[in-house]
Design a protein around this motif. Structure first.
Motif, PDB file in Angstrom:
ATOM      1  N   MET A 358       0.807  -1.221   0.000  1.00  0.00           N
ATOM      2  CA  MET A 358       0.000   0.000   0.000  1.00  0.00           C
ATOM      3  C   MET A 358       0.845   1.279   0.000  1.00  0.00           C
ATOM      4  SD  MET A 358      -3.227  -0.440  -0.328  1.00  0.00           S
ATOM      5  CE  MET A 358      -3.028  -1.893  -1.372  1.00  0.00           C
ATOM      6  N   PRO A 359       1.899   1.397   0.837  1.00  0.00           N
ATOM      7  CA  PRO A 359       2.704   2.625   0.772  1.00  0.00           C
ATOM      8  C   PRO A 359       3.388   2.817  -0.584  1.00  0.00           C
ATOM      9  CG  PRO A 359       3.120   1.447   2.827  1.00  0.00           C
ATOM     10  CD  PRO A 359       2.325   0.526   1.950  1.00  0.00           C
ATOM     11  N   VAL A 360       3.837   1.700  -1.190  1.00  0.00           N
ATOM     12  CA  VAL A 360       4.439   1.777  -2.526  1.00  0.00           C
ATOM     13  C   VAL A 360       3.397   2.231  -3.540  1.00  0.00           C
ATOM     14  CG1 VAL A 360       5.567   0.456  -4.363  1.00  0.00           C
ATOM     15  CG2 VAL A 360       6.116  -0.022  -1.965  1.00  0.00           C
ATOM     16  N   MET A 361       2.209   1.651  -3.442  1.00  0.00           N
ATOM     17  CA  MET A 361       1.113   2.030  -4.339  1.00  0.00           C
ATOM     18  C   MET A 361       0.768   3.503  -4.161  1.00  0.00           C
ATOM     19  SD  MET A 361      -2.782   0.577  -4.268  1.00  0.00           S
ATOM     20  CE  MET A 361      -4.155   1.677  -4.618  1.00  0.00           C
ATOM     21  N   ASP A 362       0.759   3.967  -2.921  1.00  0.00           N
ATOM     22  CA  ASP A 362       0.431   5.349  -2.616  1.00  0.00           C
ATOM     23  C   ASP A 362       1.382   6.312  -3.332  1.00  0.00           C
ATOM     24  OD1 ASP A 362      -0.624   7.596  -1.476  1.00  0.00           O
ATOM     25  OD2 ASP A 362       0.024   7.152   0.562  1.00  0.00           O
ATOM     26  N   GLY A 363       2.671   6.119  -3.155  1.00  0.00           N
ATOM     27  CA  GLY A 363       3.650   6.974  -3.817  1.00  0.00           C
ATOM     28  C   GLY A 363       3.650   6.812  -5.321  1.00  0.00           C
ATOM     29  N   MET A 364       3.466   5.573  -5.800  1.00  0.00           N
ATOM     30  CA  MET A 364       3.435   5.308  -7.241  1.00  0.00           C
ATOM     31  C   MET A 364       2.277   6.048  -7.904  1.00  0.00           C
ATOM     32  SD  MET A 364       2.968   1.591  -9.111  1.00  0.00           S
ATOM     33  CE  MET A 364       4.474   0.933  -8.398  1.00  0.00           C
ATOM     34  N   LEU A 365       1.104   6.031  -7.261  1.00  0.00           N
ATOM     35  CA  LEU A 365      -0.050   6.715  -7.838  1.00  0.00           C
ATOM     36  C   LEU A 365       0.128   8.226  -7.826  1.00  0.00           C
ATOM     37  CD1 LEU A 365      -3.010   4.597  -6.390  1.00  0.00           C
ATOM     38  CD2 LEU A 365      -2.235   4.700  -8.762  1.00  0.00           C
ATOM     39  N   ALA A 366       0.775   8.758  -6.794  1.00  0.00           N
ATOM     40  CA  ALA A 366       1.052  10.203  -6.768  1.00  0.00           C
ATOM     41  C   ALA A 366       1.930  10.599  -7.951  1.00  0.00           C
ATOM     42  CB  ALA A 366       1.720  10.580  -5.442  1.00  0.00           C
ATOM     43  N   ALA A 367       2.945   9.786  -8.235  1.00  0.00           N
ATOM     44  CA  ALA A 367       3.820  10.057  -9.377  1.00  0.00           C
ATOM     45  C   ALA A 367       3.045   9.921 -10.685  1.00  0.00           C
ATOM     46  CB  ALA A 367       5.006   9.103  -9.358  1.00  0.00           C
ATOM     47  N   TYR A 368       2.214   8.888 -10.777  1.00  0.00           N
ATOM     48  CA  TYR A 368       1.428   8.657 -11.993  1.00  0.00           C
ATOM     49  C   TYR A 368       0.466   9.820 -12.261  1.00  0.00           C
ATOM     50  CZ  TYR A 368      -2.495   6.902 -14.757  1.00  0.00           C
ATOM     51  OH  TYR A 368      -3.499   6.779 -15.682  1.00  0.00           O
ATOM     52  N   TYR A 369      -0.269  10.249 -11.218  1.00  0.00           N
ATOM     53  CA  TYR A 369      -1.223  11.340 -11.400  1.00  0.00           C
ATOM     54  C   TYR A 369      -0.509  12.647 -11.742  1.00  0.00           C
ATOM     55  CZ  TYR A 369      -4.857   8.314  -9.475  1.00  0.00           C
ATOM     56  OH  TYR A 369      -5.737   7.294  -9.265  1.00  0.00           O
ATOM     57  N   GLY A 370       0.642  12.864 -11.137  1.00  0.00           N
ATOM     58  CA  GLY A 370       1.401  14.066 -11.451  1.00  0.00           C
ATOM     59  C   GLY A 370       1.856  14.088 -12.899  1.00  0.00           C
ATOM     60  N   LEU A 371       2.424  12.990 -13.363  1.00  0.00           N
ATOM     61  CA  LEU A 371       2.883  12.914 -14.753  1.00  0.00           C
ATOM     62  C   LEU A 371       1.718  12.957 -15.730  1.00  0.00           C
ATOM     63  CD1 LEU A 371       5.668  10.198 -14.356  1.00  0.00           C
ATOM     64  CD2 LEU A 371       5.998  12.650 -14.758  1.00  0.00           C
ATOM     65  N   ALA A 372       0.607  12.277 -15.380  1.00  0.00           N
ATOM     66  CA  ALA A 372      -0.569  12.280 -16.253  1.00  0.00           C
ATOM     67  C   ALA A 372      -1.144  13.684 -16.356  1.00  0.00           C
ATOM     68  CB  ALA A 372      -1.620  11.313 -15.721  1.00  0.00           C
ATOM     69  N   GLY A 373      -1.154  14.415 -15.238  1.00  0.00           N
ATOM     70  CA  GLY A 373      -1.654  15.782 -15.272  1.00  0.00           C
ATOM     71  C   GLY A 373      -0.815  16.679 -16.161  1.00  0.00           C
ATOM     72  N   LEU A 374       0.511  16.546 -16.067  1.00  0.00           N
ATOM     73  CA  LEU A 374       1.398  17.330 -16.927  1.00  0.00           C
ATOM     74  C   LEU A 374       1.202  16.958 -18.396  1.00  0.00           C
ATOM     75  CD1 LEU A 374       4.673  17.250 -14.799  1.00  0.00           C
ATOM     76  CD2 LEU A 374       3.136  19.199 -15.137  1.00  0.00           C
ATOM     77  N   LYS A 375       1.049  15.666 -18.656  1.00  0.00           N
ATOM     78  CA  LYS A 375       0.847  15.203 -20.024  1.00  0.00           C
ATOM     79  C   LYS A 375      -0.436  15.783 -20.607  1.00  0.00           C
ATOM     80  CE  LYS A 375       1.583  12.322 -23.551  1.00  0.00           C
ATOM     81  NZ  LYS A 375       2.734  12.452 -24.468  1.00  0.00           N
ATOM     82  N   THR A 376      -1.506  15.803 -19.791  1.00  0.00           N
ATOM     83  CA  THR A 376      -2.783  16.326 -20.248  1.00  0.00           C
ATOM     84  C   THR A 376      -2.689  17.820 -20.554  1.00  0.00           C
ATOM     85  OG1 THR A 376      -3.979  14.681 -18.930  1.00  0.00           O
ATOM     86  CG2 THR A 376      -5.211  16.609 -19.649  1.00  0.00           C
ATOM     87  N   ILE A 377      -1.971  18.543 -19.715  1.00  0.00           N
ATOM     88  CA  ILE A 377      -1.851  19.994 -19.891  1.00  0.00           C
ATOM     89  C   ILE A 377      -1.067  20.351 -21.153  1.00  0.00           C
ATOM     90  CG2 ILE A 377      -0.815  22.086 -18.928  1.00  0.00           C
ATOM     91  CD1 ILE A 377      -1.445  20.922 -16.143  1.00  0.00           C
ATOM     92  N   PHE A 378       0.020  19.634 -21.407  1.00  0.00           N
ATOM     93  CA  PHE A 378       0.948  20.047 -22.464  1.00  0.00           C
ATOM     94  C   PHE A 378       0.783  19.300 -23.787  1.00  0.00           C
ATOM     95  CE2 PHE A 378       3.243  21.286 -18.560  1.00  0.00           C
ATOM     96  CZ  PHE A 378       3.379  22.643 -18.846  1.00  0.00           C
TER      97      PHE A 378
END
Length: 388
Positions: A358-378
């Motif tokens: 769960m802690p690994v998943m937690d950090g992994m999803l934060a990274a995924y959402y951050g990168l996905a958000g940047l990808k969507t914006i640009f």
């Protein structure tokens, strides 16, 4: 600067705690009815849209045909297949008494292919309730259909949201797929239980045909890539007409993407759909994903700043020390709450991700959402049509 960082971090963690403790906990504590087939079971049409899915259909259709339910049929929408699907359906399903098929021979410019296939399937469905799945899915048991229908407790319930886990495979990609699938389910199930349904997944989704046609089907998003499940549910689902089904016998297991390229294409379509959600849904989901990313990013920035202070001999003010302790304590509490509550949900949802991860998943999803958000914006909008 450190004061602003600490306040921002504390706010982000606080928003996360509100979601975890007051929204996600609803799924963790939800008690699913043990009911099976209701006494007045409505007849059901199971619809499967298939484009070049010959091999999958040979495995799936016998499982659908063997469902334990008094009155149902299976309608396969053969959408322009060129891999032998049509010959298989014409010649090899005679022993599957519940299975029928319709062949679609061409694309239509005014609507995406899968939405067209589903619309035709719903028009041809002979029963008032439809249950949707994909060709690469497998129902967990012969009680899948009965369990989903059992949640149609009264005439006010029109939609039942099911869960579709992905098969466990080795590797980082599979872990990310399972983690993202689990957390998506945590969100749409929990918000539905909180009276704010916003999406479902077409791999396991039931609704009444009247709901589809009374709301003009896919008309408002007929040319949008994807959205045959989540955009439709986003438009028509309400607190009164939507139920969820978390019975393990009603899960439909799906085959995950096996290459990063295929997975990125799939995710690109999903991200493209989200911007068409209702404003309230976008705000709620934006707060959730944004605070998730900031919880970790600001935590790392604060950690680096504290280390820099220690190395340079810079001292904290009393206010800064207080904020640092509060924010750090809140972050640790939030991490433990995520671990406990989402871990409990994962246990209920087919052990999608092991609780130790769960802690690994937690950090992994934060990274995924951050990168996905940047990808969507640009990135520019992708206008290509993908069938699935």
């Amino acid at each position: 600067m450190i004061t602003a960082l600490l306040i921002g971090w504390l706010i982000a963690v606080g928003i996360q705690l509100l979601y975890i403790l007051f929204i996600f906990s609803r799924t963790a504590l939800y008690r699913q009815s043990d009911a099976r087939t209701p006494q007045t079971a409505p007849p059901v049409t199971i619809i499967v849209c298939a484009h070049n899915e010959h091999k999958n259909l040979t495995e799936l259709l016998p499982l659908l045909n063997a469902q334990h339910y008094p009155a149902f049929d299976v309608l396969v929408m053969d959408d322009r297949s060129t891999d032998g699907t049509t010959a298989f359906l014409e010649n090899d399903i005679a022993d599957l008494k519940h299975v029928q098929f319709i062949r679609i021979d061409k694309e239509h410019q005014h609507v995406t292919p899968k939405k067209y296939a589903l619309t035709i399937g719903l028009k041809k469905a002979t029963h008032p309730v439809v249950l949707l799945t994909d060709a690469d899915c497998r129902p967990a048991s012969p009680d899948w259909l009965a369990g989903m229908v059992a949640q149609l407790s009264d005439n006010t319930t029109d939609i039942v949201l099911g869960f579709s886990p992905y098969e466990h495979r080795p590797g980082l990609l599979n872990l990310l797929i399972r983690a993202e699938t689990l957390f998506t389910a945590v969100q749409y199930v929990s918000l539905a239980l909180a009276g704010r349904p916003y999406m479902g997944v077409g791999r396991n989704l039931l609704y009444r045909t009247r709901t589809f046609f009374d709301n003009k089907g896919f008309y408002t998003h007929k040319n949008v890539l994807g959205g045959d499940d989540d955009l439709f549910i986003n438009e028509v689902a309400t607190a009164r007409n939507t139920a969820v089904c978390l019975d393990p016998d009603t899960f439909t297991w799906s085959k995950p993407k096996e290459s990063w390229t295929d997975w990125r294409i799939q995710k690109r379509r999903h991200l493209n759909v989200g911007k068409y959600y209702k404003t309230g849904n976008k705000i709620r989901l934006g707060l959730l994903s944004g605070s998730h990313v900031l919880t970790w990013v600001l935590g790392l920035v604060v950690g680096g700043t504290v280390l820099g202070y220690e190395l340079t001999g810079h001292s904290f003010t009393q206010t800064e020390w207080l904020l640092l302790r509060l924010a750090t304590g809140a972050f640790v509490f939030r991490l433990l709450a995520f671990w406990a509550i989402v871990g409990r949900i994962s246990y209920r949802l087919a052990h999608t991700v092991h609780w130790l991860l769960m802690p690994v998943m937690d950090g992994m999803l934060a990274a995924y959402y951050g990168l996905a958000g940047l990808k969507t914006i640009f990135s520019k909008r992708n206008k290509r049509y993908y069938w699935r």
